[in-house]
Write an enzyme that holds these catalytic residues in place. Sequence first.
Site: not given
Ligand code: S3P
Length: 433
Positions: A22-23, A95, A123, A167, A169, A315, A342
Amino acid sequence: MTRFVVAPAPGIAGSVTVPGDKSISHRALMFGAIASGTTRVTGFLEGEDCLATLAAVSSLGVRVSRPGPGEVMVEGVGLDGFAAPQGPLDMGNAGTAMRLFMGLLSSQPFDSVLVGDESLMRRPMERVARPLREMGAQVETTEGRPPVRIAGGAKLHGIHYAMPVASAQVKSAILLAGLRAAGDTTVVEPDVTRDHTERMLQAFGCEVNARGGTVTLRPPSRLVAADVEVPGDFSSAAFFIVAACIGAREPFTIRGVGVNPTRTGLLEMLALMGADLRLVNHRTCGAEPVADVEVRPAPLKGITVPERLVALAIDEFPAFFVAAACAEGETLVSGAAELRVKESDRIAVMADGLTALGVANEVRPDGLRILGGPVSGGTIDSRGDHRVAMAFAVASLRARGPIEILDTANVATSFPGFAGLARSAGLAIDERA
Ligand code: S3P
């Protein structure tokens, strides 16, 4: 409202291949969109989260086509090529999409508004908005949450930012804003987090230096389109890894899994519990390492999870908590307060579910203590959290009665086809409307 009904099953056997990461799928679309040239993505995750990113990229004037299953062609418009969207961009449950788009959109000449589903609208977004404002962006949240409003026309400058939370993200949003900022942008991480952004930006020709938790990006004149082959999602494989640890009758294999070391903390945690796990058939998928994960039956013992592994398994805690419930003795997780923000409050929601199945546990502000023991049947409210729903489906391998899991539609955000794949491996799972 859809739900799962999962009867106890004697065990799982064979092998599975899980859908794309997914990422990496989100990033492939976004980076392809702002690159010069056409990016071909294969192994793309056709889950709702990534389809929300695809729709958003299209709303920004980028031509995207899907010639075949798991294949996406993105005709990049370059760093300055987005067109103003017609209305708010809807990120659904994702998110990652919302936070990374905040970074991408904060330097555009047009205004944008980002919204999402009920879960995403709760969130925290200030963690991204604050550093973006430091860079000169004009970003407003709504009491810290979406809708997020970004005013067009801001001129950004690079910053040196020490992140208060680990994080990926937040890190990625700042780096993406840094692409169109004046001067270098540096992000310092308190703990190592997933580095897909750094790897993919490098593959697209951008100068990114990452060493010892400090990442520095030099704004490029352009990104060069590059094909992206998306590996299987480790976070989806995690459900089958735990299923095999607690319920395999013979060696079980998950094929073609992304094993980037910033994602595989769960393997170390399970190994500490006594699991027999092997990575075989190592290869690379573009910028990412890939392997097959082999799991052999072995009894699990409770552990205290080393805090350094938390961000590397962020995750995977819903699945891990189920492993802990099936282990002998006590498991303690701390330093994991991020789980509370989350898709649901995963400490509270997992604790409620474990209690419903008769598993003793104690909620802590930043984690959970679980006493492994018999697992009964019962009804679980997943609160619309995809990973909670899948984790409790796996618990059926040790349950003494059927487990009913409510509110499961969001499993399609990250793992379309989960129920069918789990059934093929041996879970007695039924999906009902
Ligand atoms: C992700 C980062 C993580 C993870 C999310 C995907 C990403 O979140 O929990 O499912 O793709 O960068 P955080 O950066 O908030 O920890």
